[in-house]
Design an enzyme around this catalytic site. Structure first.
Site, PDB file in Angstrom:
ATOM      1  N   ASP A   1     -10.307  -2.848   6.257  1.00  0.00           N
ATOM      2  CA  ASP A   1      -9.799  -1.655   5.587  1.00  0.00           C
ATOM      3  C   ASP A   1      -9.996  -1.797   4.076  1.00  0.00           C
ATOM      4  O   ASP A   1     -10.296  -2.880   3.566  1.00  0.00           O
ATOM      5  CB  ASP A   1      -8.326  -1.460   5.935  1.00  0.00           C
TER       6      ASP A   1
ATOM      7  N   THR B   1      -8.268  -1.970   1.169  1.00  0.00           N
ATOM      8  CA  THR B   1      -7.643  -2.911   0.233  1.00  0.00           C
ATOM      9  C   THR B   1      -8.104  -4.341   0.438  1.00  0.00           C
ATOM     10  O   THR B   1      -8.536  -4.996  -0.518  1.00  0.00           O
ATOM     11  CB  THR B   1      -6.110  -2.800   0.314  1.00  0.00           C
TER      12      THR B   1
ATOM     13  N   SER C   1      -7.303   4.287  -1.451  1.00  0.00           N
ATOM     14  CA  SER C   1      -7.096   2.851  -1.593  1.00  0.00           C
ATOM     15  C   SER C   1      -8.351   2.102  -1.999  1.00  0.00           C
ATOM     16  O   SER C   1      -8.251   0.990  -2.538  1.00  0.00           O
ATOM     17  CB  SER C   1      -6.565   2.266  -0.283  1.00  0.00           C
TER      18      SER C   1
ATOM     19  N   GLN D   1      -4.665 -12.785  -2.045  1.00  0.00           N
ATOM     20  CA  GLN D   1      -4.205 -11.396  -1.983  1.00  0.00           C
ATOM     21  C   GLN D   1      -3.595 -11.161  -0.622  1.00  0.00           C
ATOM     22  O   GLN D   1      -4.189 -11.494   0.406  1.00  0.00           O
ATOM     23  CB  GLN D   1      -5.361 -10.417  -2.206  1.00  0.00           C
TER      24      GLN D   1
ATOM     25  N   HIS E   1       1.648   8.272   5.651  1.00  0.00           N
ATOM     26  CA  HIS E   1       0.686   9.299   6.068  1.00  0.00           C
ATOM     27  C   HIS E   1       1.153  10.001   7.339  1.00  0.00           C
ATOM     28  O   HIS E   1       0.883  11.189   7.534  1.00  0.00           O
ATOM     29  CB  HIS E   1      -0.685   8.669   6.310  1.00  0.00           C
TER      30      HIS E   1
ATOM     31  N   ARG F   1     -16.187   2.892   2.353  1.00  0.00           N
ATOM     32  CA  ARG F   1     -15.178   2.100   3.044  1.00  0.00           C
ATOM     33  C   ARG F   1     -15.238   2.245   4.561  1.00  0.00           C
ATOM     34  O   ARG F   1     -14.706   1.402   5.285  1.00  0.00           O
ATOM     35  CB  ARG F   1     -13.779   2.491   2.553  1.00  0.00           C
TER      36      ARG F   1
ATOM     37  N   HIS G   1      -1.553  11.060  -0.535  1.00  0.00           N
ATOM     38  CA  HIS G   1      -1.302  10.331  -1.781  1.00  0.00           C
ATOM     39  C   HIS G   1      -0.936  11.297  -2.908  1.00  0.00           C
ATOM     40  O   HIS G   1      -1.246  12.488  -2.858  1.00  0.00           O
ATOM     41  CB  HIS G   1      -2.553   9.569  -2.222  1.00  0.00           C
TER      42      HIS G   1
ATOM     43  N   ASP H   1       1.874   2.518   3.633  1.00  0.00           N
ATOM     44  CA  ASP H   1       1.039   3.691   3.394  1.00  0.00           C
ATOM     45  C   ASP H   1       0.709   4.424   4.689  1.00  0.00           C
ATOM     46  O   ASP H   1       0.814   5.649   4.767  1.00  0.00           O
ATOM     47  CB  ASP H   1      -0.250   3.251   2.708  1.00  0.00           C
TER      48      ASP H   1
ATOM     49  N   ASP I   1      -1.244   0.149  -4.682  1.00  0.00           N
ATOM     50  CA  ASP I   1      -2.547   0.695  -5.042  1.00  0.00           C
ATOM     51  C   ASP I   1      -2.453   2.129  -5.540  1.00  0.00           C
ATOM     52  O   ASP I   1      -3.226   2.544  -6.395  1.00  0.00           O
ATOM     53  CB  ASP I   1      -3.524   0.590  -3.864  1.00  0.00           C
TER      54      ASP I   1
ATOM     55  N   ASP J   1       0.848  -1.196   0.000  1.00  0.00           N
ATOM     56  CA  ASP J   1       0.000   0.000   0.000  1.00  0.00           C
ATOM     57  C   ASP J   1       0.883   1.246   0.000  1.00  0.00           C
ATOM     58  O   ASP J   1       1.740   1.414   0.868  1.00  0.00           O
ATOM     59  CB  ASP J   1      -0.899  -0.009   1.227  1.00  0.00           C
TER      60      ASP J   1
ATOM     61  N   GLU K   1      -1.390  -8.106   1.660  1.00  0.00           N
ATOM     62  CA  GLU K   1      -1.080  -6.675   1.633  1.00  0.00           C
ATOM     63  C   GLU K   1      -0.207  -6.246   2.806  1.00  0.00           C
ATOM     64  O   GLU K   1      -0.498  -6.540   3.961  1.00  0.00           O
ATOM     65  CB  GLU K   1      -2.383  -5.860   1.690  1.00  0.00           C
TER      66      GLU K   1
END
Length: 554
Positions: free
Chosen positions: A167, A169, A110, A325, A336, A180, A415, A332, A374, A57, A327
Site C-alpha cells: 500500500d 505508505t 497517502s 517506519q 473511509h 500506487r 480525506h 484511515d 500522512d 494514517d 504504520e
C-alpha cells in the site's frame, strides 16, 4: 527559547505515569506546572543513531480527540500526547501538469504525502517516491528515500504496516513507481515501464524485497503470491534469491530471534490486517447511541502493530543504528468506511506502539521518535445525531455520549486538507515545533544516516585575520569631522567597514587590506554608542571584528 517552547507546546505532557493512567495533569485550580526548564533540557541537537517513525494514517487531531475521549475520557492523555515537542504539519501536494510549476493539490492521498517525508520532495496523487509528470502513467524521476539512505549508510532498516505492505505508505518508504496501484507483478497495467521485463525495477512488492529491507512486517500476502517475470512468485524470489525468511502468524514471528539467518518478511493476512474493534458504521440519522460501546474483533493469529514494532526493534537493534517506519493503516481505512469504532481501535493500538518505542528509548536515548500522520480525514466531533450526513454515537470513558459525523460524501468519507499533528522525542526532536511541512521531516530524520557531524572539506588557504583599533570615546564634533581607525590584515583580499548606531547604518567604507590608519566621518552620529564592524574575506574564508566607540554629549 524557553518561553517560545512553552507557547508552542502549551500544557501537554506533564507526568508520563499520569498519562498512562488517563489522568489529567492539570489540577482543579486550572493551572499547570512550569515546564520551561524541563523542555529546555530535552532539546538535543545531536544526530540520532536510531529513528522510529510512527505513522497513523488519517490520524488528525479530531480523530485523536475522539479516540482519547472514548478510551480515556476528556481529561485523559495518550502517550502520543505526552511527547515533549509538538507541532503542526502541512500536507499539500501537486497535480499532474506540464511543470515545472505544478498546480497545488490541497487535498492529497497517502502516496504523495508519504513520499513527502520519505524523500523531502512533493509529488502528485497516487505517485510513490517519484517526481511529478504530465500524466499518472508517465513516470517521473525516482527519488531516494530516507530508509534507503540509512541502508546505504550500513544501518539496518524496517518497514511495518497493518495495511498491505504494498500500500502507499509502506511503499513510499522504499520504492519508486508512477502509480500506487502497481502493487504486484500482475498489477502493472499502468506501470509498463516499471516491469522488470522492460528493464524497470518491478512492482512495489518486488522492489520492497530487492531494496534489502531487514524487517518487513504486515499484510498483503496476495501481492507476494503473484507470479514474477522471472518465474515463481515474489515470495519464492524473496526466499530463494534474497534469503528472506517468511513468517505468517504471531507464533512464527515470536520464534524469530535474530537476523543472522537472513532478513524477515512477515505476511500475516491476504490483504489488510484486521482492525481491533468490530465496526460501528455511521448512518444518516445516526448509528449507535448513548450506551453503545465498541467490541473487540477476532483477529486470530495476527500480531498487533505494537507487537510487530516491538519485534522489529528487537531485530534491528545494533551498534550502528537503524531506521524503522511503522504504520497504523486501518485508522484511515475505517474512516473511509465511516466506521468510528474501527478507527478508534487502531488509534488506541498506535498509542500502545508509541509506548513500545518510548520504552526502548529509555535505555537508548540516542533514538529519535516521531509520531505523525500522512493527511487529515473527515471525522468530526459534533453535538447531535443530526450534525452531519452520517453520524454515529458511542459512550465514552466519561460515561457520556460522543457523536461523530462524516459529511464529505453521502456514503463513506474522504480525506481533507487540514494540517496535522507531529510530535517527537529524542535527538533532533525540537525541530518539529511550530508549523512545518511534511518534506521537512526528511531532513530531520536523514541527519542520522551519516551518524557523525560532517567534516568541512580541507583547504590549503588559511583563514583571514583582521584587527581594528579605535578610540574609546569621541565628542560629537570629533565624530562629525572623522574618527581615526587603524586596521591590520593577513590573508585577506577584500574588506569593508560599517558603522551603526542602534539599528541605523551611518557609514560604510571600503578598506584597503594593506592595513593602516584612516578617518571615518560620522556626520549622522548622535550621543551614544557607535559600533564599527570590520568584515574581511579571502580564499580561506571570512572573518569579522567589531569595536564600540562612545559619542559623548559634548
Amino acid at each position: 527559547m524557553n518561553s517560545r517552547l512553552t507557547r508552542v507546546l502549551g500544557t501537554a505532557a506533564v507526568v508520563g505515569a499520569l498519562a498512562l493512567a488517563g489522568t489529567t495533569a492539570i489540577g482543579a485550580s486550572g493551572g499547570a506546572e512550569d515546564r520551561s526548564a524541563e523542555l529546555a533540557s530535552k532539546i538535543d541537537p545531536q544526530k540520532p543513531r536510531n529513528v522510529i517513525l510512527i505513522i497513523g494514517d488519517g490520524m488528525d487531531d479530531s480523530m485523536i480527540t475522539a479516540a482519547r475521549n472514548y478510551e480515556l475520557g476528556a481529561d485523559g492523555r495518550f502517550a502520543l500526547d505526552e511527547l515533549p515537542f509538538t507541532g503542526a504539519m502541512t500536507t499539500h501536494g501537486y497535480k499532474v501538469g506540464e511543470g515545472p510549476d505544478y498546480p497545488i493539490a490541497y487535498v492529497s492521498d497517502s502516496a504523495p504525502t508519504a513520499s513527502a517525508w520519505s524523500t523531502g520532495k512533493k509529488t502528485v496523487d497516487s505517485r510513490v517516491s517519484q517526481g511529478p509528470s504530465t500524466d499518472l502513467e508517465v513516470p517521473g524521476e525516482d527519488y531516494e528515500t530516507v530508509l534507503q539512505k540509512y541502508r546505504d549508510a550500513g544501518k539496518r532498516t524496517g518497514n511495518v504496516s497493518t495495511a498491505e505492505l504494498t500500500d502507499a505508505t509502506p511503499a513510499a518508504a522504499a520504492t519508486s513507481i508512477n502509480n500506487r496501484a502497481c502493487q504486484g507483478p500482475e498489477d502493472l497495467e499502468t506501470c509498463t515501464e516499471a516491469q522488470k521485463a522492460n528493464g524497470g525495477k518491478g512492482s512495489i512488492a518486488e522492489q520492497l524485497v530487492d531494496n534489502e529491507i531487514d524487517v518487513i512486517l504486515g499484510g498483503g500476502a496476495q501481492r507476494f503470491a503473484q507470479e514474477a517475470d522471472e518465474g515463481g512468485t515474489v515470495s519464492d524470489y524473496a526466499t530463494e534469491e534474497l534469503d528472506y525468511n517468511v513468517v505468517s502468524d504471531r507464533s512464527e514471528l515470536d520464534s524469530v530471534g535474530s537476523l543472522e539467518e537472513g532478513p524477515i518478511l512477515g505476511l500475516f493476512s491476504e490483504g489488510n490486517m484486521t482492525p481491533h474493534y468490530e465496526p460501528l458504521v455511521a448512518q444518516p440519522g445516526g448509528a449507535g447511541g448513548p450506551d453503545t460501546q465498541c467490541s473487540d474483533a477476532d483477529r486470530g493469529d495476527e500480531p498487533s502493530l505494537s507487537e510487530m514494532t516491538g519485534k522489529a526493534i528487537e531485530l534491528l537493534d545494533n551498534k550502528k543504528g537503524f531506521f524503522l517506519q511503522t504504520e497504523s493503516a486501518m485508522i484511515d481505512k475505517q474512516e473511509h468506511a465511516s466506521d468510528i469504532c474501527g478507527a478508534i481501535g487502531d488509534l488506541r493500538e498506535i498509542d500502545a506502539t508509541v509506548k513500545v518505542a518510548l520504552e526502548y528509548q529509555k535505555s537508548n536515548p540516542d533514538t529519535l521518535i516521531i509520531v505523525t500522520a500522512d493527511h487529515a480525514h473527515s471525522t468530526q466531533i459534533v453535538g447531535s445525531a443530526d450534525g452531519g450526513k452520517q453520524t454515529a454515537t458511542v459512550r465514552t470513558a466519561d460515561g457520556d455520549p460522543l457523536t461523530v459525523a462524516y459529511s464529505t460524501q453521502d456514503e463513506g468519507s474522504a480525506h481533507t486538507g487540514s494540517q496535522i499533528r507531529v510530535a517527537a522525542s529524542g535527538p533532533q526532536a525540537a525541530n518539529v515545533t511550530g508549523t512545518i511541512d511534511q518534506t521537512d521531516l526528511f531532513g530531520i530524520m536523514a541527519r542520522g544516516a551519516s551518524g557523525t557531524k560532517p567534516t568541512p572539506p580541507p583547504t590549503s588557504h588559511p583563514k583571514p585575520t583582521a584587527t581594528l583599533k579605535a578610540p574609546s570615546s569621541v565628542s560629537p564634533s570629533e565624530a562629525h569631522k572623522g574618527v581615526r581607525l587603524t586596521t591590520g590584515f593577513s590573508d585577506a583580499s577584500k574588506a569593508t567597514l560599517t558603522a551603526t548606531q542602534g539599528r541605523k547604518k551611518i557609514a560604510t567604507e571600503k578598506v584597503s587590506t594593506k592595513g593602516g590608519s584612516f578617518v571615518v566621518k560620522l556626520r549622522e552620529a548622535q550621543p551614544g554608542k557607535v559600533t564599527f564592524t570590520l568584515n574581511a574575506s579571502g580564499k580561506g574564508g571570512k572573518t569579522t571584528t567589531t569595536k564600540t566607540v562612545r559619542v559623548t554629549k559634548r
